[in-house]
Design a protein around this motif. Structure first.
Motif, PDB file in Angstrom:
ATOM      1  N   LYS A 122     -17.790 -13.020   4.447  1.00  0.00           N
ATOM      2  CA  LYS A 122     -17.245 -12.965   5.806  1.00  0.00           C
ATOM      3  C   LYS A 122     -16.568 -14.285   6.184  1.00  0.00           C
ATOM      4  N   LEU A 123     -17.165 -15.397   5.786  1.00  0.00           N
ATOM      5  CA  LEU A 123     -16.593 -16.706   6.083  1.00  0.00           C
ATOM      6  C   LEU A 123     -15.266 -16.902   5.348  1.00  0.00           C
ATOM      7  N   ALA A 124     -15.226 -16.548   4.073  1.00  0.00           N
ATOM      8  CA  ALA A 124     -13.992 -16.685   3.296  1.00  0.00           C
ATOM      9  C   ALA A 124     -12.875 -15.841   3.900  1.00  0.00           C
ATOM     10  N   SER A 125     -13.200 -14.631   4.280  1.00  0.00           N
ATOM     11  CA  SER A 125     -12.192 -13.747   4.884  1.00  0.00           C
ATOM     12  C   SER A 125     -11.720 -14.287   6.222  1.00  0.00           C
ATOM     13  N   THR A 126     -12.629 -14.821   7.000  1.00  0.00           N
ATOM     14  CA  THR A 126     -12.268 -15.362   8.311  1.00  0.00           C
ATOM     15  C   THR A 126     -11.407 -16.612   8.166  1.00  0.00           C
ATOM     16  N   ILE A 127     -11.726 -17.463   7.209  1.00  0.00           N
ATOM     17  CA  ILE A 127     -10.905 -18.655   6.967  1.00  0.00           C
ATOM     18  C   ILE A 127      -9.502 -18.233   6.544  1.00  0.00           C
ATOM     19  N   GLN A 128      -9.415 -17.251   5.658  1.00  0.00           N
ATOM     20  CA  GLN A 128      -8.107 -16.777   5.194  1.00  0.00           C
ATOM     21  C   GLN A 128      -7.273 -16.268   6.367  1.00  0.00           C
ATOM     22  N   GLY A 129      -7.922 -15.605   7.312  1.00  0.00           N
ATOM     23  CA  GLY A 129      -7.199 -15.070   8.464  1.00  0.00           C
ATOM     24  C   GLY A 129      -6.972 -16.073   9.583  1.00  0.00           C
ATOM     25  N   SER A 130      -7.703 -17.171   9.583  1.00  0.00           N
ATOM     26  CA  SER A 130      -7.613 -18.148  10.672  1.00  0.00           C
ATOM     27  C   SER A 130      -6.692 -19.320  10.373  1.00  0.00           C
ATOM     28  N   THR A 131      -6.194 -19.382   9.164  1.00  0.00           N
ATOM     29  CA  THR A 131      -5.312 -20.477   8.777  1.00  0.00           C
ATOM     30  C   THR A 131      -3.984 -19.897   8.304  1.00  0.00           C
ATOM     31  N   ASP A 132      -3.037 -20.770   8.065  1.00  0.00           N
ATOM     32  CA  ASP A 132      -1.709 -20.305   7.678  1.00  0.00           C
ATOM     33  C   ASP A 132      -1.211 -21.065   6.463  1.00  0.00           C
ATOM     34  N   THR A 133      -0.182 -20.552   5.854  1.00  0.00           N
ATOM     35  CA  THR A 133       0.448 -21.190   4.704  1.00  0.00           C
ATOM     36  C   THR A 133       1.493 -22.171   5.222  1.00  0.00           C
ATOM     37  N   THR A 134       1.025 -23.247   5.789  1.00  0.00           N
ATOM     38  CA  THR A 134       1.878 -24.209   6.496  1.00  0.00           C
ATOM     39  C   THR A 134       3.022 -24.732   5.633  1.00  0.00           C
ATOM     40  N   LEU A 135       2.719 -25.193   4.430  1.00  0.00           N
ATOM     41  CA  LEU A 135       3.776 -25.750   3.586  1.00  0.00           C
ATOM     42  C   LEU A 135       4.786 -24.686   3.179  1.00  0.00           C
ATOM     43  N   TYR A 136       4.316 -23.468   2.941  1.00  0.00           N
ATOM     44  CA  TYR A 136       5.227 -22.372   2.618  1.00  0.00           C
ATOM     45  C   TYR A 136       6.138 -22.078   3.801  1.00  0.00           C
ATOM     46  N   VAL A 137       5.570 -22.001   4.990  1.00  0.00           N
ATOM     47  CA  VAL A 137       6.360 -21.726   6.192  1.00  0.00           C
ATOM     48  C   VAL A 137       7.399 -22.824   6.411  1.00  0.00           C
ATOM     49  N   LEU A 138       6.989 -24.073   6.292  1.00  0.00           N
ATOM     50  CA  LEU A 138       7.939 -25.168   6.471  1.00  0.00           C
ATOM     51  C   LEU A 138       9.021 -25.140   5.394  1.00  0.00           C
TER      52      LEU A 138
END
Length: 179
Positions: A122-138
């Protein structure tokens, strides 16, 4: 209530797919011609971001394959055990701003090892959904429009990823860990 929400959410995508072309026809917009014109405009953008994407993918591979990720995890172990952050989910937090696919591989590993209903799952899934691919987006968006000075956006994005990671850990600890 859950059944109603599930039913409505299952109808939303088909409704949008039907509504947009119908609305365009009602407004007398040539739907197919507009689609083709938009696709033509998208090709130069796609071609212009390819070098940025290749560079980022090489950097991610180097980070993982050289052992740099494991080095940083060993360095962080004492701090992680002191604040009680499970070390199994830290690679997700480190890789997620760099690569969504790389972090998803770690999520999948946690889910396979501990199960999706476990605290770590549950923690791994929540972290995956709570963060973003910042470097990819930039890389993609700033590279597409030619922005070269992205330092402030990078700082804000990485701070937001850290906040998302910590919030996921705190909330999952409060909700899913007994007592």
């Amino acid at each position: 209530m859950f059944e109603v929400i599930s039913f409505v959410s299952n109808l939303m995508l088909p409704a949008i797919v039907v509504f947009v072309p119908l609305y365009a026809v009602f407004r007398k917009v040539p739907v197919y011609d507009s689609f083709v014109e938009g696709a033509k405009e998208g090709f130069p953008t796609a071609i212009s971001i390819i070098p940025h994407l290749v560079g980022m993918m090489v950097a991610v591979s180097i980070f993982r394959d050289t052992g740099a990720l494991q080095f940083y995890l060993q360095f962080l172990k004492p701090v992680l055990s002191w604040v009680k952050i499970p070390e199994e989910v830290v690679p997700i937090g480190i890789l997620r701003p760099i690569s969504g696919t790389g972090s998803l591989a770690f999520v999948e590993s946690v889910l396979r090892t501990y199960g999706p209903d476990s605290f770590l799952g549950k923690l791994a899934s929540t972290i995956q959904g709570s963060t973003d691919t910042t470097l990819y987006v930039l890389t993609v968006y700033f590279g597409a429009v030619g922005i070269r000075n992205s330092l402030y956006a990078l700082k804000v994005g990485l701070w937001a990823d850290l906040a998302g990671f910590l919030a996921a850990w705190i909330i999952c600890t409060l909700i899913f860990l007994p007592g």
